[in-house]
Design a protein around this motif. Structure first.
Motif, PDB file in Angstrom:
ATOM      1  N   TRP A 150       0.927  -1.232   0.075  1.00 20.17           N
ATOM      2  CA  TRP A 150      -0.095   0.096   0.120  1.00 20.17           C
ATOM      3  C   TRP A 150       0.881   1.232   0.003  1.00 20.17           C
ATOM      4  CZ3 TRP A 150      -5.242  -1.160   2.656  1.00 20.17           C
ATOM      5  CH2 TRP A 150      -6.119   0.120   2.450  1.00 20.17           C
ATOM      6  N   TRP A 151       0.683   2.167  -1.019  1.00 20.02           N
ATOM      7  CA  TRP A 151       1.523   3.385  -1.039  1.00 20.02           C
ATOM      8  C   TRP A 151       0.003   4.450  -0.878  1.00 20.02           C
ATOM      9  CZ3 TRP A 151       6.155   3.939  -4.285  1.00 20.02           C
ATOM     10  CH2 TRP A 151       6.768   2.644  -4.465  1.00 20.02           C
ATOM     11  N   PHE A 152       0.548   5.543   0.087  1.00 16.13           N
ATOM     12  CA  PHE A 152      -0.467   6.646   0.201  1.00 16.13           C
ATOM     13  C   PHE A 152       0.203   7.708  -0.344  1.00 16.13           C
ATOM     14  CE2 PHE A 152      -2.460   9.660   2.519  1.00 16.13           C
ATOM     15  CZ  PHE A 152      -3.893   9.638   2.039  1.00 16.13           C
ATOM     16  N   HIS A 153      -0.601   8.805  -1.113  1.00 20.84           N
ATOM     17  CA  HIS A 153      -0.160  10.107  -1.512  1.00 20.84           C
ATOM     18  C   HIS A 153      -1.132  10.970  -1.143  1.00 20.84           C
ATOM     19  CE1 HIS A 153       2.346  13.443  -2.882  1.00 20.84           C
ATOM     20  NE2 HIS A 153       1.086  13.736  -3.505  1.00 20.84           N
ATOM     21  N   GLY A 154      -1.056  11.874   0.093  1.00 25.80           N
ATOM     22  CA  GLY A 154      -2.241  12.470   0.413  1.00 25.80           C
ATOM     23  C   GLY A 154      -2.092  13.056   1.888  1.00 25.80           C
ATOM     24  N   PRO A 155      -3.091  13.772   2.275  1.00 30.33           N
ATOM     25  CA  PRO A 155      -2.960  14.117   3.731  1.00 30.33           C
ATOM     26  C   PRO A 155      -3.641  12.882   4.767  1.00 30.33           C
ATOM     27  CG  PRO A 155      -4.752  15.554   2.699  1.00 30.33           C
ATOM     28  CD  PRO A 155      -4.164  14.755   1.314  1.00 30.33           C
ATOM     29  N   PRO A 156      -2.942  12.884   5.867  1.00 30.37           N
ATOM     30  CA  PRO A 156      -3.300  11.738   6.640  1.00 30.37           C
ATOM     31  C   PRO A 156      -4.733  11.558   7.069  1.00 30.37           C
ATOM     32  CG  PRO A 156      -1.342  12.583   7.387  1.00 30.37           C
ATOM     33  CD  PRO A 156      -1.864  13.535   6.268  1.00 30.37           C
ATOM     34  N   SER A 157      -5.500  12.732   6.937  1.00 27.19           N
ATOM     35  CA  SER A 157      -6.758  12.700   7.186  1.00 27.19           C
ATOM     36  C   SER A 157      -7.756  12.093   6.207  1.00 27.19           C
ATOM     37  CB  SER A 157      -7.375  14.100   7.486  1.00 27.19           C
ATOM     38  OG  SER A 157      -7.194  14.916   6.376  1.00 27.19           O
ATOM     39  N   HIS A 158      -7.087  11.857   4.931  1.00 24.76           N
ATOM     40  CA  HIS A 158      -7.637  11.349   3.730  1.00 24.76           C
ATOM     41  C   HIS A 158      -7.549   9.643   3.543  1.00 24.76           C
ATOM     42  CE1 HIS A 158      -8.616  15.221   3.007  1.00 24.76           C
ATOM     43  NE2 HIS A 158      -8.693  15.152   1.961  1.00 24.76           N
ATOM     44  N   GLN A 159      -6.948   9.079   4.784  1.00 25.33           N
ATOM     45  CA  GLN A 159      -6.826   7.603   4.462  1.00 25.33           C
ATOM     46  C   GLN A 159      -8.008   6.789   4.651  1.00 25.33           C
ATOM     47  OE1 GLN A 159      -3.379   6.830   6.851  1.00 25.33           O
ATOM     48  NE2 GLN A 159      -2.151   7.436   5.682  1.00 25.33           N
ATOM     49  N   PRO A 161      -1.412  -5.348 -15.974  1.00 26.34           N
ATOM     50  CA  PRO A 161      -1.843  -5.597 -14.660  1.00 26.34           C
ATOM     51  C   PRO A 161      -2.052  -4.219 -13.805  1.00 26.34           C
ATOM     52  CG  PRO A 161       0.697  -5.439 -14.790  1.00 26.34           C
ATOM     53  CD  PRO A 161       0.057  -5.554 -16.334  1.00 26.34           C
ATOM     54  N   THR A 162      -1.739  -3.076 -14.424  1.00 25.36           N
ATOM     55  CA  THR A 162      -2.078  -1.894 -13.642  1.00 25.36           C
ATOM     56  C   THR A 162      -3.709  -1.524 -14.003  1.00 25.36           C
ATOM     57  OG1 THR A 162       0.030  -1.201 -13.728  1.00 25.36           O
ATOM     58  CG2 THR A 162      -1.292   0.643 -13.405  1.00 25.36           C
ATOM     59  N   VAL A 163      -4.462  -1.308 -13.039  1.00 29.31           N
ATOM     60  CA  VAL A 163      -5.815  -0.665 -13.311  1.00 29.31           C
ATOM     61  C   VAL A 163      -6.175   0.460 -12.608  1.00 29.31           C
ATOM     62  CG1 VAL A 163      -8.384  -1.563 -12.798  1.00 29.31           C
ATOM     63  CG2 VAL A 163      -6.646  -3.202 -13.373  1.00 29.31           C
ATOM     64  N   LEU A 164      -6.378   1.678 -13.287  1.00 30.38           N
ATOM     65  CA  LEU A 164      -6.613   2.829 -12.584  1.00 30.38           C
ATOM     66  C   LEU A 164      -8.156   3.174 -12.369  1.00 30.38           C
ATOM     67  CD1 LEU A 164      -3.967   4.437 -15.118  1.00 30.38           C
ATOM     68  CD2 LEU A 164      -3.838   4.192 -12.591  1.00 30.38           C
ATOM     69  N   ALA A 165      -8.403   3.591 -11.331  1.00 34.40           N
ATOM     70  CA  ALA A 165      -9.896   4.064 -11.083  1.00 34.40           C
ATOM     71  C   ALA A 165      -9.771   5.363 -10.459  1.00 34.40           C
ATOM     72  CB  ALA A 165     -10.240   3.216  -9.984  1.00 34.40           C
ATOM     73  N   VAL A 214      -1.691  -1.332  -4.070  1.00 30.94           N
ATOM     74  CA  VAL A 214      -2.484  -0.225  -4.525  1.00 30.94           C
ATOM     75  C   VAL A 214      -1.677   0.988  -4.011  1.00 30.94           C
ATOM     76  CG1 VAL A 214      -3.771  -0.031  -2.074  1.00 30.94           C
ATOM     77  CG2 VAL A 214      -4.620   1.089  -4.060  1.00 30.94           C
ATOM     78  N   ARG A 215      -1.856   2.033  -4.898  1.00 32.88           N
ATOM     79  CA  ARG A 215      -1.321   3.154  -4.699  1.00 32.88           C
ATOM     80  C   ARG A 215      -2.339   4.328  -4.793  1.00 32.88           C
ATOM     81  NH1 ARG A 215       2.160   2.311  -9.857  1.00 32.88           N
ATOM     82  NH2 ARG A 215       3.251   0.401  -9.080  1.00 32.88           N
ATOM     83  N   GLU A 216      -2.424   5.087  -3.651  1.00 35.82           N
ATOM     84  CA  GLU A 216      -3.534   5.900  -3.777  1.00 35.82           C
ATOM     85  C   GLU A 216      -3.039   7.399  -3.863  1.00 35.82           C
ATOM     86  OE1 GLU A 216      -7.091   5.391  -0.651  1.00 35.82           O
ATOM     87  OE2 GLU A 216      -5.463   4.657   0.628  1.00 35.82           O
TER      88      GLU A 216
END
Length: 164
Positions: A44-53, A83-87, A112-114
């Protein structure tokens, strides 16, 4: 005469179906179906403010006592590239845009990368036409997908490039 679809189209369709099934299971809050679709060691990779998890909270149940309303992931578009699916989806009430980049391996989501309120451009590395060997000088990186951020005109958001 039989018509056959190229292998790439079949793989894209299958992988897109896996991700679509995940969003359906998320909307039903069907934990059993979600567990069957996600690898137990999901990267899991996350890019954004912690409040948006929101996805992390939804899947782990770690935000049940929060007074904030639940977040619903309803994709407005889903596109597959091997293999990569973007939503991509939007929550206009909160002024939030999100992109998920899923990796599907053998019918299971393994990564998943968010990205939240981030402009994302996806490129595919490929050798330049006519080149049999690949070096940095001959790489061509065409854009194969770009996020759209409705209502974000005039607002600055980070821009990232994801290479597949």
């Amino acid at each position: 005469m039989e018509l056959a679809l190229p292998t790439e189209i079949l793989e894209d369709s299958r992988n897109k179906g896996v991700v679509t099934a995940l969003y359906d299971a998320l909307s039903r809050r069907d934990a059993e179906a979600i567990q069957q679709i996600l690898a137990p060691d999901l990267e899991w990779w996350f890019h954004g403010p912690p409040s948006h998890q929101f996805l992390m909270h939804l899947l782990t149940g770690s935000n049940k006592d929060s007074s904030s309303p639940e977040f619903s992931f309803v994709p407005h578009s889903i596109a597959a590239f091997g293999p990569t699916v973007l939503a991509e989806g939007f929550d206009p009430a909160r002024s939030i845009a999100w992109v998920h980049a899923w990796t599907v391996t053998d019918g299971i989501i393994t990564q998943v990368r968010e990205y939240f309120n981030t402009s994302l451009t996806v490129t595919r590395f490929s050798a330049a036409a006519g080149q049999s060997d690949c070096s940095i000088a001959t790489l061509h990186c065409p854009s194969v997908w770009e996020s759209s951020l409705p209502g974000r005109v005039g607002k600055s958001v980070p821009g990232l490039v994801l290479a597949i």
